[in-house]
Scaffold this motif. Structure first.
Motif, PDB file in Angstrom:
ATOM      1  N   ASP A   1       0.815  -1.219   0.000  1.00  0.00           N
ATOM      2  CA  ASP A   1       0.000   0.000   0.000  1.00  0.00           C
ATOM      3  C   ASP A   1       0.850   1.272   0.000  1.00  0.00           C
ATOM      4  O   ASP A   1       0.478   2.269  -0.621  1.00  0.00           O
ATOM      5  CB  ASP A   1      -0.930   0.038   1.218  1.00  0.00           C
TER       6      ASP A   1
ATOM      7  N   ASN B   1      -4.521   5.409  -4.137  1.00  0.00           N
ATOM      8  CA  ASN B   1      -3.230   5.119  -3.527  1.00  0.00           C
ATOM      9  C   ASN B   1      -2.431   6.387  -3.296  1.00  0.00           C
ATOM     10  O   ASN B   1      -1.917   6.621  -2.192  1.00  0.00           O
ATOM     11  CB  ASN B   1      -2.432   4.152  -4.399  1.00  0.00           C
TER      12      ASN B   1
ATOM     13  N   THR C   1      -3.635  -0.735  -3.699  1.00  0.00           N
ATOM     14  CA  THR C   1      -2.243  -0.775  -4.152  1.00  0.00           C
ATOM     15  C   THR C   1      -2.030   0.151  -5.352  1.00  0.00           C
ATOM     16  O   THR C   1      -2.988   0.580  -5.999  1.00  0.00           O
ATOM     17  CB  THR C   1      -1.834  -2.203  -4.540  1.00  0.00           C
TER      18      THR C   1
END
Length: 383
Positions: A277, A336, A350
């Motif tokens: 992440d 993200n 992600t």
């Protein structure tokens, strides 16, 4: 043999492939660096990510040269719909990871059904909306409720995992493909503006009211912690705000040129999930603003190219596929990037083609291969 290979790659879209392969190379390096100070663990992550990238390149090349008509086949779509719903139901009964039940472990690797739903919904919605457009039924009352049951059912199962990030990305795909099929810019703009306004108002309401403290929503309490971390990260720097605060430190440490590959401080136990992440935070610290901008430029070149291919297509079905795939890559990137710099709440999404992960790489490369297939057909027809 050489002549056959030349013919195969005659219409290959290098403007898509070059940003993709460059991002993959950056990904392997970044995952190796971000996966910790333990050399053994770093080597394992490096090997796995290299395998995922190699598999992804193969998937792109295969999908780019297949006849994509089979994607329209009702049996293919129905079979995949049933398969994905079964996977989502299995995931709901799996072990919880960070408060969510979105993974199915096979022993060798984990499967994330919500990732697979992104590509399926892009294909499924493109087919249904294109069919209705040809029949001039867009905007009319939908008589066949089965497509709605599939779409709503998938979105509901993703939401109750709970996976808010996955739900919002999949919902965005459905909305964008449907609105693109309307061919009514004013109506589409009004609907999108209304949805955006409602989302902003709802986000501000969460500052003063916690809906996850009551009734059946109590088991989603961890989700509200992400919102409190977003509103006041330094107040909860030792608890739910830890991720965002350490991401700030990583970005600040990196400056313009970075501290050098492998020299990140925040990856050494301070920044959770540095190779998934928050891999962009590690890139920002080690490669600085310049390295971060390079990654984002490559991503937006790739996403922009996908939308451009969709706009150029004379086939509504293929245009809608490109819009759906471009949407999920764009929204995923925004979630993200917004999460690591505090512009948006952290959703556990992600960074496309850069973060560590097998399920994500397979889905992204299959999607990219389909777009490259559409691009090759466009070039072939033009010739």
């Amino acid at each position: 043999m050489i002549k056959k290979l030349r013919n195969k790659f005659k219409y290959f879209d290098w403007k898509l492939f070059i940003p993709f392969i460059t991002l993959c190379i950056i990904s392997i390096m970044a995952v190796y660096s971000a996966s910790g100070v333990n050399a053994h663990n770093s080597a394992i992550y490096f090997l796995k990510q290299t395998i995922y990238v190699g598999l992804g390149v193969c998937i792109v090349l295969v999908m780019a040269h297949l006849k994509i008509d089979f994607l329209k086949n009702p049996k293919f779509l129905f079979g995949n719909a049933v398969f994905l719903i079964v996977l989502l139901l299995i995931a709901l009964n799996s072990a919880s990871i960070n408060g969510a039940k979105g993974w199915i472990s096979t022993g060798l690797f984990n499967i994330q059904p919500a990732e697979m739903c992104k590509l399926f919904l892009a294909l499924y919605m493109a087919q249904k909306v294109a069919d209705r457009a040809h029949k001039r039924e867009i905007g009319a009352e939908i008589k066949n409720t089965f497509p709605i049951i599939i779409v709503v059912g998938m979105l509901f199962l993703i939401l109750i995992e709970p996976d808010l990030g996955g739900f919002l990305i999949n919902l965005s795909i459905v909305l964008v493909v449907y609105l693109a099929g309307l061919n009514d810019f004013k109506k589409s703009f009004k609907l999108l503006a209304t949805g955006f306004t409602v989302a902003l108002v709802g986000l501000q309401v969460l500052r003063f009211f916690n809906p996850f403290a009551y009734g059946p929503l109590k088991h989603w309490g961890y989700m509200y912690q992400r919102f409190t971390a977003y509103f006041t990260p330094f107040k909860y720097a030792n608890a739910e705000g830890k991720q965002l605060v350490n991401s700030y430190y990583a970005i600040s440490n990196g400056g313009i040129f970075g501290v050098g590959i492998g020299n990140s401080i925040q990856k050494r136990g301070y920044l959770p999930e540095p190779h998934t992440d928050f891999i962009l935070s590690v890139i920002a610290e080690e490669k600085g603003l310049i390295g971060t901008v390079v990654v984002l430029i490559l991503l937006f070149l790739l996403i922009g190219r996908i939308f451009k291919i969709g706009i150029r297509s004379q086939d509504l079905y293929k245009s809608l596929i490109c819009y759906g795939i471009g949407t999920f890559m764009f929204i995923e990137t925004m979630f993200n990037v917004g999460g690591v710099n505090g512009l948006l709440p952290i959703t556990g999404v992600t960074l496309p083609f850069v973060s560590y992960g097998g399920s994500s790489m397979v889905v992204l490369t299959a999607s990219l291969g389909i777009v490259m297939n559409i691009s090759a057909n466009q070039r072939r027809q033009k010739k």
